[in-house]
Design a protein around this motif. Sequence first.
Motif, mmCIF file in Angstrom:
data_model
loop_
_atom_site.group_PDB
_atom_site.id
_atom_site.type_symbol
_atom_site.label_atom_id
_atom_site.label_comp_id
_atom_site.label_asym_id
_atom_site.label_seq_id
_atom_site.Cartn_x
_atom_site.Cartn_y
_atom_site.Cartn_z
ATOM 1 N N SER A 83 0.836 -1.191 0.000
ATOM 2 C CA SER A 83 0.000 0.000 0.000
ATOM 3 C C SER A 83 0.870 1.239 0.000
ATOM 4 C CB SER A 83 -0.919 0.008 1.231
ATOM 5 O OG SER A 83 -0.155 0.006 2.415
ATOM 6 N N GLY A 84 0.288 2.347 -0.442
ATOM 7 C CA GLY A 84 0.962 3.631 -0.349
ATOM 8 C C GLY A 84 1.524 4.183 -1.649
ATOM 9 N N LYS A 85 1.657 3.359 -2.674
ATOM 10 C CA LYS A 85 2.214 3.812 -3.945
ATOM 11 C C LYS A 85 1.579 3.007 -5.079
ATOM 12 C CE LYS A 85 5.736 6.577 -2.683
ATOM 13 N NZ LYS A 85 5.939 7.960 -3.142
ATOM 14 N N ILE A 86 1.886 3.413 -6.296
ATOM 15 C CA ILE A 86 1.577 2.596 -7.462
ATOM 16 C C ILE A 86 2.831 1.805 -7.799
ATOM 17 C CG2 ILE A 86 0.995 2.616 -9.919
ATOM 18 C CD1 ILE A 86 -0.555 5.218 -9.391
ATOM 19 N N PHE A 87 2.705 0.493 -7.842
ATOM 20 C CA PHE A 87 3.854 -0.379 -8.042
ATOM 21 C C PHE A 87 3.814 -0.966 -9.442
ATOM 22 C CE2 PHE A 87 5.050 0.061 -3.752
ATOM 23 C CZ PHE A 87 3.891 0.071 -2.999
ATOM 24 N N VAL A 88 4.892 -0.776 -10.189
ATOM 25 C CA VAL A 88 4.913 -1.271 -11.559
ATOM 26 C C VAL A 88 5.395 -2.715 -11.617
ATOM 27 C CG1 VAL A 88 5.196 1.021 -12.534
ATOM 28 C CG2 VAL A 88 7.220 -0.308 -11.941
ATOM 29 N N ARG A 89 6.132 -3.139 -10.615
ATOM 30 C CA ARG A 89 6.686 -4.486 -10.581
ATOM 31 C C ARG A 89 6.669 -4.978 -9.146
ATOM 32 N NH1 ARG A 89 12.064 -6.735 -9.960
ATOM 33 N NH2 ARG A 89 12.491 -8.474 -11.381
ATOM 34 N N MET A 90 6.240 -6.208 -8.949
ATOM 35 C CA MET A 90 6.243 -6.807 -7.616
ATOM 36 C C MET A 90 6.829 -8.204 -7.724
ATOM 37 S SD MET A 90 2.564 -5.546 -6.080
ATOM 38 C CE MET A 90 3.025 -5.915 -4.378
ATOM 39 N N GLY A 91 7.460 -8.626 -6.657
ATOM 40 C CA GLY A 91 8.090 -9.939 -6.734
ATOM 41 C C GLY A 91 8.522 -10.455 -5.386
ATOM 42 N N TRP A 92 9.188 -11.596 -5.443
ATOM 43 C CA TRP A 92 9.711 -12.262 -4.259
ATOM 44 C C TRP A 92 11.184 -12.595 -4.467
ATOM 45 C CZ3 TRP A 92 6.999 -12.901 0.180
ATOM 46 C CH2 TRP A 92 5.626 -12.701 0.115
ATOM 47 N N TYR A 93 11.954 -12.312 -3.428
ATOM 48 C CA TYR A 93 13.351 -12.702 -3.366
ATOM 49 C C TYR A 93 13.512 -13.624 -2.169
ATOM 50 C CZ TYR A 93 14.635 -9.031 -6.729
ATOM 51 O OH TYR A 93 14.760 -8.255 -7.855
ATOM 52 N N ARG A 94 14.620 -14.334 -2.115
ATOM 53 C CA ARG A 94 14.909 -15.157 -0.950
ATOM 54 C C ARG A 94 16.380 -15.111 -0.617
ATOM 55 N NH1 ARG A 94 13.777 -21.213 -3.498
ATOM 56 N NH2 ARG A 94 15.654 -21.331 -4.820
ATOM 57 N N GLN A 95 16.651 -15.360 0.645
ATOM 58 C CA GLN A 95 18.027 -15.385 1.116
ATOM 59 C C GLN A 95 18.190 -16.553 2.071
ATOM 60 O OE1 GLN A 95 19.466 -11.729 2.869
ATOM 61 N NE2 GLN A 95 21.582 -12.341 2.550
ATOM 62 N N ALA A 96 18.968 -17.527 1.638
ATOM 63 C CA ALA A 96 19.292 -18.661 2.493
ATOM 64 C C ALA A 96 20.523 -18.306 3.329
ATOM 65 C CB ALA A 96 19.548 -19.895 1.648
ATOM 66 N N ARG A 97 20.686 -19.009 4.420
ATOM 67 C CA ARG A 97 21.801 -18.733 5.324
ATOM 68 C C ARG A 97 23.122 -18.861 4.572
ATOM 69 N NH1 ARG A 97 21.602 -21.783 10.904
ATOM 70 N NH2 ARG A 97 19.619 -20.675 10.874
ATOM 71 N N GLY A 98 23.935 -17.819 4.670
ATOM 72 C CA GLY A 98 25.235 -17.835 4.031
ATOM 73 C C GLY A 98 25.244 -17.462 2.562
ATOM 74 N N ASN A 99 24.064 -17.210 2.016
ATOM 75 C CA ASN A 99 23.961 -16.872 0.602
ATOM 76 C C ASN A 99 23.493 -15.433 0.416
ATOM 77 O OD1 ASN A 99 24.632 -19.505 0.116
ATOM 78 N ND2 ASN A 99 22.637 -20.105 -0.687
ATOM 79 N N GLN A 100 23.677 -14.951 -0.816
ATOM 80 C CA GLN A 100 23.161 -13.618 -1.149
ATOM 81 C C GLN A 100 21.665 -13.708 -1.453
ATOM 82 O OE1 GLN A 100 25.601 -12.246 -4.432
ATOM 83 N NE2 GLN A 100 27.041 -11.267 -3.030
ATOM 84 N N ARG A 101 21.002 -12.591 -1.328
ATOM 85 C CA ARG A 101 19.590 -12.523 -1.687
ATOM 86 C C ARG A 101 19.466 -12.720 -3.199
ATOM 87 N NH1 ARG A 101 15.938 -7.817 0.890
ATOM 88 N NH2 ARG A 101 17.088 -8.641 2.688
ATOM 89 N N GLU A 102 18.492 -13.518 -3.611
ATOM 90 C CA GLU A 102 18.317 -13.811 -5.024
ATOM 91 C C GLU A 102 16.849 -13.694 -5.424
ATOM 92 O OE1 GLU A 102 19.535 -17.870 -5.646
ATOM 93 O OE2 GLU A 102 17.871 -18.685 -4.503
ATOM 94 N N LEU A 103 16.652 -13.369 -6.691
ATOM 95 C CA LEU A 103 15.295 -13.286 -7.224
ATOM 96 C C LEU A 103 14.677 -14.681 -7.298
ATOM 97 C CD1 LEU A 103 13.009 -11.695 -8.737
ATOM 98 C CD2 LEU A 103 14.198 -12.344 -10.838
ATOM 99 N N VAL A 104 13.440 -14.778 -6.846
ATOM 100 C CA VAL A 104 12.671 -16.006 -7.006
ATOM 101 C C VAL A 104 11.722 -15.861 -8.188
ATOM 102 C CG1 VAL A 104 11.014 -17.567 -5.953
ATOM 103 C CG2 VAL A 104 12.807 -16.509 -4.549
ATOM 104 N N ALA A 105 10.900 -14.818 -8.145
ATOM 105 C CA ALA A 105 9.944 -14.565 -9.216
ATOM 106 C C ALA A 105 9.474 -13.125 -9.129
ATOM 107 C CB ALA A 105 8.747 -15.505 -9.123
ATOM 108 N N ALA A 106 9.106 -12.569 -10.280
ATOM 109 C CA ALA A 106 8.589 -11.200 -10.311
ATOM 110 C C ALA A 106 7.545 -11.088 -11.403
ATOM 111 C CB ALA A 106 9.715 -10.195 -10.535
ATOM 112 N N ILE A 107 6.654 -10.110 -11.232
ATOM 113 C CA ILE A 107 5.598 -9.879 -12.197
ATOM 114 C C ILE A 107 5.518 -8.386 -12.478
ATOM 115 C CG2 ILE A 107 3.850 -9.888 -10.354
ATOM 116 C CD1 ILE A 107 1.926 -11.132 -12.459
ATOM 117 N N THR A 108 5.493 -8.041 -13.758
ATOM 118 C CA THR A 108 5.473 -6.644 -14.181
ATOM 119 C C THR A 108 4.169 -6.371 -14.908
ATOM 120 O OG1 THR A 108 7.881 -6.638 -14.423
ATOM 121 C CG2 THR A 108 6.661 -4.867 -15.509
ATOM 122 N N GLY A 109 3.517 -5.314 -14.508
ATOM 123 C CA GLY A 109 2.280 -4.938 -15.167
ATOM 124 C C GLY A 109 1.170 -5.945 -15.016
#
Length: 112
Positions: free
Chosen positions: A25-51
Amino acid sequence: QVQLVESGGGLVQPGGSLRLSCAASGKIFVRMGWYRQARGNQRELVAAITGGISTVYADAVKGRFTISRDKNTVNLQMNSLKPEDTAIYYCNAMVPGAYEYWGQGTQVTVSS
């Protein structure tokens, strides 16, 4: 004020399913998605949806995860979960101009 409220994480056995939701809430979002970060790893893209139509998935989750969006709520249906899917999952929302907002994270644990 932008808010991203996540829900749906938890503990599941291998082969099981979970559904994550993120209400923004609070803005208009052009792209939304999910990232994940496992222990000891960098955050990575899981999935995203645009428009609300164009989707992108990490190779590791293709065919198992499905992202969808309804107005300012983004959902991630996760099927056939594997132990390697264990991570903290973060909701991400992008506004015009590419500024990004993040949720607080929700733990997903896949274990027998």
